[in-house]
Design a protein around this motif. Structure first.
Motif, PDB file in Angstrom:
ATOM      1  N   TYR A   8      90.392  47.181  49.359  1.00 10.95           N
ATOM      2  CA  TYR A   8      89.231  47.957  48.917  1.00 10.95           C
ATOM      3  C   TYR A   8      88.422  47.155  47.903  1.00 10.95           C
ATOM      4  O   TYR A   8      88.964  46.701  46.899  1.00 10.95           O
ATOM      5  N   LEU A  38      85.228  57.703  57.271  1.00  5.92           N
ATOM      6  CA  LEU A  38      86.612  58.085  56.953  1.00  5.92           C
ATOM      7  C   LEU A  38      87.279  58.868  58.094  1.00  5.92           C
ATOM      8  O   LEU A  38      88.435  58.588  58.419  1.00  5.92           O
ATOM      9  N   ARG A  42      90.632  57.625  59.815  1.00  8.84           N
ATOM     10  CA  ARG A  42      91.801  58.502  59.850  1.00  8.84           C
ATOM     11  C   ARG A  42      92.318  58.704  61.264  1.00  8.84           C
ATOM     12  O   ARG A  42      93.513  58.817  61.493  1.00  8.84           O
ATOM     13  N   GLN A 105      79.346  70.620  51.379  1.00 14.59           N
ATOM     14  CA  GLN A 105      80.257  69.596  50.857  1.00 14.59           C
ATOM     15  C   GLN A 105      79.931  68.220  51.435  1.00 14.59           C
ATOM     16  O   GLN A 105      79.965  67.204  50.728  1.00 14.59           O
ATOM     17  N   HIS A 190      77.244  74.847  61.254  1.00 18.02           N
ATOM     18  CA  HIS A 190      77.581  73.467  60.842  1.00 18.02           C
ATOM     19  C   HIS A 190      78.103  72.610  61.983  1.00 18.02           C
ATOM     20  O   HIS A 190      79.045  71.870  61.860  1.00 18.02           O
TER      21      HIS A 190
ATOM     22  N   LEU B  22      94.123  59.292  50.634  1.00 19.51           N
ATOM     23  CA  LEU B  22      93.026  60.257  50.532  1.00 19.51           C
ATOM     24  C   LEU B  22      93.157  61.037  49.234  1.00 19.51           C
ATOM     25  O   LEU B  22      94.265  61.227  48.713  1.00 19.51           O
ATOM     26  N   GLN B  25      95.625  63.862  49.401  1.00 17.98           N
ATOM     27  CA  GLN B  25      97.026  63.415  49.364  1.00 17.98           C
ATOM     28  C   GLN B  25      97.426  63.106  47.936  1.00 17.98           C
ATOM     29  O   GLN B  25      98.533  63.438  47.513  1.00 17.98           O
ATOM     30  N   ASP B  41      92.349  68.539  58.803  1.00 12.91           N
ATOM     31  CA  ASP B  41      92.457  67.079  58.839  1.00 12.91           C
ATOM     32  C   ASP B  41      91.291  66.417  59.592  1.00 12.91           C
ATOM     33  O   ASP B  41      91.386  65.267  59.969  1.00 12.91           O
ATOM     34  N   THR B  42      90.220  67.152  59.838  1.00 18.41           N
ATOM     35  CA  THR B  42      89.056  66.551  60.500  1.00 18.41           C
ATOM     36  C   THR B  42      87.790  66.754  59.680  1.00 18.41           C
ATOM     37  O   THR B  42      86.688  66.492  60.149  1.00 18.41           O
ATOM     38  N   SER B  43      87.939  67.278  58.463  1.00 17.86           N
ATOM     39  CA  SER B  43      86.812  67.524  57.561  1.00 17.86           C
ATOM     40  C   SER B  43      85.897  68.647  58.030  1.00 17.86           C
ATOM     41  O   SER B  43      84.755  68.748  57.599  1.00 17.86           O
ATOM     42  N   ASN B  44      86.402  69.485  58.909  1.00 12.06           N
ATOM     43  CA  ASN B  44      85.612  70.626  59.352  1.00 12.06           C
ATOM     44  C   ASN B  44      85.870  71.878  58.523  1.00 12.06           C
ATOM     45  O   ASN B  44      84.945  72.630  58.225  1.00 12.06           O
ATOM     46  N   GLY B  46      87.190  72.797  55.393  1.00 12.36           N
ATOM     47  CA  GLY B  46      86.855  73.052  53.992  1.00 12.36           C
ATOM     48  C   GLY B  46      87.988  73.579  53.132  1.00 12.36           C
ATOM     49  O   GLY B  46      87.792  73.822  51.936  1.00 12.36           O
ATOM     50  N   THR B  49      88.594  71.750  49.754  1.00 10.59           N
ATOM     51  CA  THR B  49      87.446  71.565  48.871  1.00 10.59           C
ATOM     52  C   THR B  49      87.845  71.541  47.395  1.00 10.59           C
ATOM     53  O   THR B  49      88.567  72.415  46.914  1.00 10.59           O
ATOM     54  N   VAL B  57      83.282  68.783  47.282  1.00 13.49           N
ATOM     55  CA  VAL B  57      83.508  67.785  48.339  1.00 13.49           C
ATOM     56  C   VAL B  57      84.769  68.183  49.095  1.00 13.49           C
ATOM     57  O   VAL B  57      85.595  68.937  48.584  1.00 13.49           O
ATOM     58  N   LYS B  58      84.891  67.663  50.319  1.00 12.60           N
ATOM     59  CA  LYS B  58      86.118  67.882  51.084  1.00 12.60           C
ATOM     60  C   LYS B  58      87.063  66.731  50.730  1.00 12.60           C
ATOM     61  O   LYS B  58      86.780  65.575  51.053  1.00 12.60           O
ATOM     62  N   CYS B  60      89.762  65.682  51.794  1.00 13.94           N
ATOM     63  CA  CYS B  60      90.369  64.889  52.871  1.00 13.94           C
ATOM     64  C   CYS B  60      89.411  63.813  53.326  1.00 13.94           C
ATOM     65  O   CYS B  60      89.752  62.976  54.150  1.00 13.94           O
ATOM     66  N   ASN B  61      88.172  63.829  52.812  1.00 13.19           N
ATOM     67  CA  ASN B  61      87.164  62.870  53.276  1.00 13.19           C
ATOM     68  C   ASN B  61      86.632  62.013  52.133  1.00 13.19           C
ATOM     69  O   ASN B  61      85.505  61.535  52.167  1.00 13.19           O
ATOM     70  N   VAL B  62      87.473  61.856  51.106  1.00  7.94           N
ATOM     71  CA  VAL B  62      87.171  60.993  49.953  1.00  7.94           C
ATOM     72  C   VAL B  62      88.452  60.214  49.690  1.00  7.94           C
ATOM     73  O   VAL B  62      89.547  60.784  49.770  1.00  7.94           O
ATOM     74  N   LEU B  63      88.339  58.928  49.382  1.00  2.00           N
ATOM     75  CA  LEU B  63      89.527  58.145  49.035  1.00  2.00           C
ATOM     76  C   LEU B  63      89.883  58.404  47.570  1.00  2.00           C
ATOM     77  O   LEU B  63      88.989  58.584  46.732  1.00  2.00           O
ATOM     78  N   GLN B  66      88.098  56.306  45.174  1.00  3.10           N
ATOM     79  CA  GLN B  66      86.691  56.644  44.903  1.00  3.10           C
ATOM     80  C   GLN B  66      86.552  57.654  43.769  1.00  3.10           C
ATOM     81  O   GLN B  66      85.450  57.895  43.292  1.00  3.10           O
TER      82      GLN B  66
END
Ligand SMILES: Cc1cc2nc3c(=O)[nH]c(=O)nc-3n(C[C@H](O)[C@H](O)[C@H](O)COP(=O)(O)OP(=O)(O)OC[C@H]3O[C@@H](n4cnc5c(N)ncnc54)[C@H](O)[C@@H]3O)c2cc1C
Lengths: 282, 159
Positions: A8, A38, A42, A105, A190, B22, B25, B41-44, B46, B49, B57-58, B60-63, B66
């Motif tokens: 990274y 991501l 994943r 989000q 969405h 993630l 995690q 696990d697909t960022s759908n 929420g 959150t 933010v979700k 599961c979709n941010v490291l 970060q």
């Protein structure tokens, strides 16, 4: 699932990011908002060895006035594009389309540049950018160059950005006072659009720009409809007649959400609705 | 491994993490904050959150890397636990029974707090749109929407 291991890097300038990209080449991937990348990592559809995160480069974020255009930094979020006064005043179509991207989000993280660089044909920002005649500023080892909207989208998930280049900002020629509407057709909230139509009009109607989402491998302009609308009056019958030509030259996909001919039907119907709303006649 | 230092639910934490970890995690497995759940696990959906520097933010979709240098608030840090009180939005979900199985609730509450921060006095439609990134498989959303509107009324006194 979690991604395959990667290194990274978090550069703080575009030059540093470009140097990293130059060094690692095909093994590296740029990370912007991560809202498309991501999930891909994943699901292990891609496994870069190096991830170069642009979030630490503050010069890539923000929106400024530049005379006859507004300039949107690549790392500006969908949320900020939606709410920015300069966008609402000079490129209302973009504010309206950004409001329709994904959900709250994801709009907080996902970026304008990332969405355009990703070039998903179902993405909501390509057609508005095309309709507004956006100019894409990309920077590489040799400096910056500008790509016109008509040349930017090359194919499915493919743009004119070179492997050693980064999209830094997008110039949107001012369309001050133009009416606008983004008509997105989805089955559930969405969702990515099955088809969407981006319309901005001057007066009612002196000039019109019509962009189509998910009607081919790239965003498209409905040029026959634009020509038919120029100088037309914004009446239901006139607009519907012009919208009949909206699917000309399109090559939409057939998938579980709809067959190609259904999408062409949608493009005509949605174009009519979008033009009437943009012109304030519906 | 990459070193990260951040604030989670008011406490400073620092750790060495793999870049691929993630944020969700990290919160659950390293910090034991299992109040934040993984739904799709697909960022759908929420369910995961959280707030990163105050916006939803979700996770599961941010490291996790970060979040270095930043502030994370999870469902576990929302209420002032020292006082034993619930956050007004949590209170409203209890009052209006804005849940059945409860799995989506942490994410629903965190998104509702974000929504009301931006728009303290939303219409029903604005609540439904603002919560579109959070899925519930039990309630049909009715009581969730009621809860958010109720929270707005309760706290609106201030606004
Ligand atoms: C559940 C869900 C629903 C969604 N729904 C929608 C929707 O309805 N409509 C819609 O339009 N989008 C939708 N999205 C996608 C969202 O808009 C993303 O924000 C966007 O597609 C990618 O932007 P990003 O900043 O997150 O880019 P990233 O995911 O970080 O990057 C995407 C790609 O672009 C490259 N890239 C990014 N920035 C640059 C740059 N500056 N220069 C060169 N290359 C770059 C990356 O290397 C990567 O290949 C959705 C996403 C999710 C997870």
């Amino acid at each position: 699932m979690i991604p395959v291991k990667f290194d990274y890097l978090a550069p703080t300038s575009v030059e540093e990011a470009l140097a990293a990209l130059g060094e690692h080449g095909d093994d590296a991937k740029i990370l912007a908002g991560g809202q498309s990348l991501l999930p891909v990592l994943r699901m292990r559809l891609n496994a870069p060895e190096v991830v170069i995160d642009l979030n630490g480069i503050s010069s890539l974020r923000g929106i400024r006035d530049d005379g006859d255009a507004i300039v949107i930094g690549a790392m500006t979020t969908h949320h900020d594009v939606r709410d920015h006064e300069l966008v609402k005043e000079h490129a209302l179509l973009l504010a309206k389309a950004a409001a329709e991207v994904a959900d709250s989000q994801i709009r907080h993280r996902g970026t304008f540049g990332g969405a355009l660089a990703h070039a998903d044909p179902a993405g909501d920002l390509g057609a508005p950018a095309l309709a507004l005649g956006a100019q894409f500023v990309v920077q590489g080892p040799g400096g910056s160059r500008t790509v016109e909207a008509d040349d930017f989208f090359v194919d499915l998930f493919e743009t004119a950005i070179g492997d050693d280049e980064i999209l830094t900002e997008v110039r949107i020629p001012k369309h001050t006072g133009w009416g606008a509407h983004y008509e997105k057709f989805v089955r559930v909230a969405h969702q990515w659009p099955i088809v969407a139509v981006a319309v901005t009009v001057k007066g009612s109607i002196d000039e019109a720009r019509v962009g189509l989402t998910n009607m081919g491998s790239t965003p498209l302009r409905a040029r026959a409809t634009e020509a038919a609308l120029a100088g037309a009056s914004a009446t239901e019958d006139g607009v519907r007649a012009a919208a009949e030509q909206a699917a000309e030259g399109t090559n939409p996909p057939s998938d579980l959400n709809g067959a190609a001919d259904y999408r062409q039907h949608l493009a005509r119907v949605l174009t009519g609705r979008a033009v009437l709303k943009a012109a304030g006649a519906a | 491994m990459t070193k990260i230092e951040l604030t989670v639910d008011g406490a400073a934490v620092s750790d060495d993490v793999e870049p691929r970890m993630l944020l969700v995690q990290y919160l659950r497995e390293k910090l034991g904050k299992t109040g934040t759940v993984i739904g799709c696990d697909t960022s759908n959906c929420g369910a995961c959150t959280v707030h990163l520097d105050g916006t939803s933010v979700k996770s599961c979709n941010v490291l996790a890397v970060q979040a270095n240098g930043r502030t994370v608030t999870t469902i576990e840090g929302l209420a002032d636990t020292a006082e034993g009180d619930l956050h007004p939005v949590q209170e409203a979900f209890r009052e209006c029974h804005g849940l059945q199985c409860g799995f989506c609730t942490p994410g629903m509450v965190m998104q509702a707090v974000d929504l009301l921060g931006e728009n303290p006095n939303p219409t029903e439609e604005e609540v439904r749109l603002g919560m579109e990134g959070n899925l519930c498989r039990c309630t049909g959303y009715h009581n969730i929407v009621k809860s958010v509107l109720h929270a707005a009324e309760q706290t609106g006194v201030k606004a």
